[in-house]
Scaffold this motif. Structure first.
Motif, PDB file in Angstrom:
ATOM      1  N   HIS A  84       0.800  -1.228   0.054  1.00 51.99           N
ATOM      2  CA  HIS A  84       0.045  -0.099  -0.008  1.00 51.99           C
ATOM      3  C   HIS A  84       0.902   1.262   0.050  1.00 51.99           C
ATOM      4  N   TRP A  85       1.978   1.146   0.296  1.00 53.39           N
ATOM      5  CA  TRP A  85       2.925   2.416   0.527  1.00 53.39           C
ATOM      6  C   TRP A  85       3.148   2.889  -0.896  1.00 53.39           C
ATOM      7  N   TYR A  86       3.326   1.861  -1.910  1.00 52.28           N
ATOM      8  CA  TYR A  86       3.886   2.448  -3.191  1.00 52.28           C
ATOM      9  C   TYR A  86       3.458   1.216  -4.210  1.00 52.28           C
ATOM     10  N   PRO A  87       1.994   1.151  -4.479  1.00 50.67           N
ATOM     11  CA  PRO A  87       1.583  -0.101  -5.068  1.00 50.67           C
ATOM     12  C   PRO A  87       2.243  -0.517  -6.166  1.00 50.67           C
ATOM     13  N   ALA A  88       2.287  -1.932  -6.532  1.00 55.01           N
ATOM     14  CA  ALA A  88       2.787  -2.376  -7.826  1.00 55.01           C
ATOM     15  C   ALA A  88       1.996  -2.133  -8.968  1.00 55.01           C
ATOM     16  N   GLY A 156     -12.336   7.079   1.621  1.00 56.18           N
ATOM     17  CA  GLY A 156     -11.180   6.409   2.411  1.00 56.18           C
ATOM     18  C   GLY A 156     -10.394   7.405   3.368  1.00 56.18           C
ATOM     19  N   THR A 157      -9.507   6.614   4.273  1.00 61.26           N
ATOM     20  CA  THR A 157      -9.151   7.186   5.290  1.00 61.26           C
ATOM     21  C   THR A 157      -7.977   8.016   4.960  1.00 61.26           C
ATOM     22  N   PHE A 158      -7.428   7.930   3.699  1.00 60.16           N
ATOM     23  CA  PHE A 158      -6.122   8.492   3.592  1.00 60.16           C
ATOM     24  C   PHE A 158      -6.014   9.132   2.101  1.00 60.16           C
ATOM     25  N   LEU A 159      -4.992   9.739   1.654  1.00 58.80           N
ATOM     26  CA  LEU A 159      -5.232  10.322   0.274  1.00 58.80           C
ATOM     27  C   LEU A 159      -5.701   9.491  -0.775  1.00 58.80           C
ATOM     28  N   LEU A 160      -6.329  10.246  -1.686  1.00 59.39           N
ATOM     29  CA  LEU A 160      -6.703   9.457  -2.878  1.00 59.39           C
ATOM     30  C   LEU A 160      -8.030   8.620  -2.496  1.00 59.39           C
ATOM     31  N   PRO A 165      -2.341   4.110   4.149  1.00 61.61           N
ATOM     32  CA  PRO A 165      -1.353   5.207   3.749  1.00 61.61           C
ATOM     33  C   PRO A 165      -0.214   4.951   2.549  1.00 61.61           C
ATOM     34  N   SER A 166      -0.086   5.773   1.806  1.00 63.66           N
ATOM     35  CA  SER A 166       1.123   5.669   0.657  1.00 63.66           C
ATOM     36  C   SER A 166       2.316   6.606   1.406  1.00 63.66           C
ATOM     37  N   ILE A 167       3.350   6.618   0.606  1.00 61.66           N
ATOM     38  CA  ILE A 167       4.442   7.404   0.708  1.00 61.66           C
ATOM     39  C   ILE A 167       3.907   8.879   0.574  1.00 61.66           C
ATOM     40  N   ALA A 168       2.898   9.274  -0.224  1.00 60.90           N
ATOM     41  CA  ALA A 168       2.338  10.472  -0.527  1.00 60.90           C
ATOM     42  C   ALA A 168       1.833  11.226   1.002  1.00 60.90           C
ATOM     43  N   ASP A 169       1.085  10.197   1.674  1.00 61.09           N
ATOM     44  CA  ASP A 169       0.445  10.604   3.142  1.00 61.09           C
ATOM     45  C   ASP A 169       2.010  10.909   4.013  1.00 61.09           C
ATOM     46  N   GLU A 202      -4.706  12.776  11.905  1.00 59.44           N
ATOM     47  CA  GLU A 202      -4.936  12.103  13.063  1.00 59.44           C
ATOM     48  C   GLU A 202      -4.936  10.605  12.524  1.00 59.44           C
ATOM     49  N   ASN A 203      -5.391  10.456  11.243  1.00 59.99           N
ATOM     50  CA  ASN A 203      -5.144   9.073  10.778  1.00 59.99           C
ATOM     51  C   ASN A 203      -3.861   8.733  10.250  1.00 59.99           C
ATOM     52  N   VAL A 204      -2.948   9.714   9.996  1.00 62.91           N
ATOM     53  CA  VAL A 204      -1.869   9.066   9.503  1.00 62.91           C
ATOM     54  C   VAL A 204      -0.893   8.796  10.844  1.00 62.91           C
ATOM     55  N   LYS A 205      -1.316   9.761  11.786  1.00 60.81           N
ATOM     56  CA  LYS A 205      -0.593   9.611  13.118  1.00 60.81           C
ATOM     57  C   LYS A 205      -0.876   8.224  13.865  1.00 60.81           C
ATOM     58  N   ASN A 206      -1.987   7.963  13.717  1.00 56.92           N
ATOM     59  CA  ASN A 206      -2.404   6.580  14.436  1.00 56.92           C
ATOM     60  C   ASN A 206      -1.891   5.410  13.491  1.00 56.92           C
ATOM     61  N   ALA A 207      -1.833   5.644  12.220  1.00 59.58           N
ATOM     62  CA  ALA A 207      -1.103   4.536  11.448  1.00 59.58           C
ATOM     63  C   ALA A 207       0.375   4.425  11.538  1.00 59.58           C
TER      64      ALA A 207
END
Length: 230
Positions: A84-88, A156-160, A165-169, A202-207
């Protein structure tokens, strides 16, 4: 291969790379490059990064700089990194790249110039440029609105609209956390209108806990130090 991360945690891109490594259990040596002391401009450091900026990494014989390139590389170089950080999937990866490209030209452009001229100019011994700061704030406000209404879309909880989360988050949240260096009234004025952004932080912080708070505590230390100098 040993991984070295050259960084100053005052720098938001530096924190992004460090946070990503810590969250994903990547072993690395953190090599401090003190921006306030000008260590990024030494000839020794320019052998690592000729652009004289942080962060940079050395991984085996590879020397790499620019935080987005570093995050993309690390996500691919270590097989244990969750997808999920940088999908194939190339379409999903391209969408993440679009956020990162937008980030440099918009959100970071506004945030860096604002903080540099309102807060950090004193630390670097430079006079603040209030005209540049005012223009930067306009860019930042516009960017926060775009982040609120476009990049944080869907359910969704994160960007896009992603559920993870991804590296963008990582990259964008470390940039926005830099605003903690502002006075609380200015921070609240800029962020409070953007409820989606605040929830996303807060979502990124918790993740990424407990590493999120550990990596960002430097901001509050620098803020307290600068306030004593006033």
């Amino acid at each position: 291969m040993e991984l070295k991360v050259y960084a100053d945690r005052v720098s938001d891109p530096s924190r992004g790379v460090i946070l990503f490594c810590k969250v994903n259990g990547i072993e690395f040596e953190e090599v401090a490059v003190n921006l306030f002391k000008g260590e990024h401009r030494t000839q020794e450091y320019k052998e690592i990064n000729p652009m004289a900026q942080v962060p940079a990494i050395m991984h085996g014989s590879l020397k790499l700089f620019e935080s987005h390139a570093i995050l993309s590389y690390l996500a691919c170089a270590f097989s244990e990194i969750p997808n999920h950080w940088y999908p194939a999937d190339l379409s999903k990866r391209a969408q993440i790249q679009s956020v990162l490209d937008w980030h440099h030209s918009n959100l970071r452009r506004g945030g860096v110039v604002l903080i540099r001229n309102i807060v950090l100019s004193r630390a670097f011994g430079d006079p603040p440029n209030l005209i540049a700061a005012a223009e930067a704030e306009k860019i930042l406000i516009s960017s926060l609105s775009t982040l609120e209404s476009f990049w944080l879309k869907g359910n969704g909880t994160f960007l896009l609209g992603n559920p993870s989360p991804s590296i963008a988050d990582i990259s964008l949240v470390c940039q926005i956390m830099q605003l903690q260096l502002l006075d609380k009234k200015d921070y609240d004025r800029l962020l409070e209108p953007h409820k989606n952004v605040l929830e996303w932080i807060e979502n990124v912080k918790n993740a990424t806990k407990p590493h999120f708070d550990e990596v960002h505590k430097i901001l509050f230390e620098v803020k307290a130090s600068l306030q004593k100098q006033q």
